[in-house]
Design an enzyme around this catalytic site. Structure first.
Site, PDB file in Angstrom:
ATOM      1  CE  LYS A  54      -3.840  -2.456   1.966  1.00 42.08           C
ATOM      2  NZ  LYS A  54      -4.486  -2.846   3.497  1.00 42.08           N
ATOM      3  CD  GLN A  98      -3.486  -4.297   6.611  1.00 37.64           C
ATOM      4  OE1 GLN A  98      -3.262  -3.691   5.924  1.00 37.64           O
ATOM      5  NE2 GLN A  98      -4.312  -5.456   6.316  1.00 37.64           N
ATOM      6  CG  ASP A 121      -9.601  -0.211   4.702  1.00 38.58           C
ATOM      7  OD1 ASP A 121      -9.427  -0.341   3.442  1.00 38.58           O
ATOM      8  OD2 ASP A 121      -8.773  -0.503   5.506  1.00 38.58           O
TER       9      ASP A 121
END
Ligand code: NDP
Length: 288
Positions: A54, A98, A121
């Site tokens: 990422k 995460q 997200d």
């Protein structure tokens, strides 16, 4: 092989190039560089790989990243405090925590604290709600990426039957919402669904998001269907680790019209869509 392979790797690279151009324009016109904060707690090796990928994509797209690597014994209070700081930081347009988080931390509490307008997200309940009632918000990256692939092949899904196998909040449910928005008739299948192969054989668009290696066989696939394999499963073949999807690619590709491979299918699209969500976030802030 009958099916055409959907080259998610190349399409994601194209998308990242387009994002880089738009980010450069934004910097020139508005002096704004979209910023993504990435928070990793602990040393799970798979999470470490995802975070590195990422961060690499962020740099490639000309976005700014803010990396927060915290020890595995970080307290929930400390993580919540960090999220609070990132919420308040004007240079941060997107916040990604995460998953999975260590067990002393309640992931729902942490994700719920992220400002919905920085929730790139798309996991915050506010964004799940926005998606389900058709309001603009952040769509989770994997279904957004899968939908971009489907749109390129089938710009209209009116009259088409889409079957999504899997009902998770991060893939199955938002995928179904996106397909519904595109006017598909959508069926969501899961572990309690009866006669799954028969159901799948009626799908013009079949999305597998299950986490079971090679589950969907060629004789589950309607001839000519678009097959999107979200699954990422590590299996052992001849003593070596190999990544495979939820679809048995070899047999399904004999029947499908179009099919995504694993790897280099949906996976790269997920990361590109994280960049896209971050760019969108900055654009929305500029637009007020
Ligand atoms: P979850 O484990 O959260 O959900 C799996 C879903 O599959 C559940 O709804 C479950 O049903 C259903 N399921 C399990 N077994 C069966 C079965 N035998 N028949 C029908 N349905 C079944 O997984 P995720 O949604 O998080 O991920 C799914 C897959 O996608 C995984 O392989 C994951 O690694 C991959 N993934 C890939 C990404 C990418 O970037 N390409 C990103 C995110 C995930 P029930 O609800 O009844 O338990």
């Amino acid at each position: 092989m009958v099916a055409q392979i959907i080259d998610g790797f190349a399409i994601a690279a194209e998308l990242r190039r387009d994002i880089a151009v738009r980010a450069a324009e934004m910097k020139d016109k508005h002096g704004v560089v979209p910023g993504l904060a990435v928070v990793l707690v602990g040393d799970d090796p798979a999470s470490g790989v995802y975070v590195r990928n990422k961060l690499k994509a962020t740099a490639e797209c000309g976005l700014r990243s803010f990396e927060h690597i915290l020890p595995a014994d970080t307290s929930e209070a400390d993580l919540l405090a960090l999220v609070g700081k990132l919420n308040a930081d004007p240079a941060v347009h997107g916040i990604l925590v995460q998953l999975p988080l260590p067990k002393q931390i309640d992931a729902d509490k942490v994700l719920g604290l992220i400002d919905p307008d920085k929730d790139v997200d798309g996991f915050h309940p506010v964004n799940a709600g926005r998606l389900s009632i058709g309001l603009p918000g952040f769509v989770p990256c994997t279904p957004r990426g899968a939908q971009i692939l489907i749109d390129r092949l089938l710009p209209s899904l009116a009259g088409k039957h889409a079957v999504v196998i899997g009902r998770s909040n991060i893939v199955g449910k938002p995928m179904a919402q996106l397909l519904l928005q595109k006017n598909a008739t959508v069926t969501i299948a899961h572990s309690r669904t009866a006669d799954l192969p028969d159901l799948c054989r009626t799908a013009d668009v079949l999305v597998a998001a299950v986490g079971r290696p090679l589950m969907v066989k060629g004789d589950w696939v309607k001839p000519g269907a678009v097959v999107i394999d979200v699954g990422i499963n590590r299996i052992e073949v001849d003593g070596k680790g190999k990544l495979v999807g939820d679809v048995d690619f070899a047999s399904a590709a004999e029947v499908a019209g179009f099919i995504t491979p694993v790897p280099k299918g949906v996976g790269p699209m997920t990361i590109a869509c994280l960049m896209l969500n971050t760019l969108d976030s900055a654009a929305r802030r500029i637009a007020g």
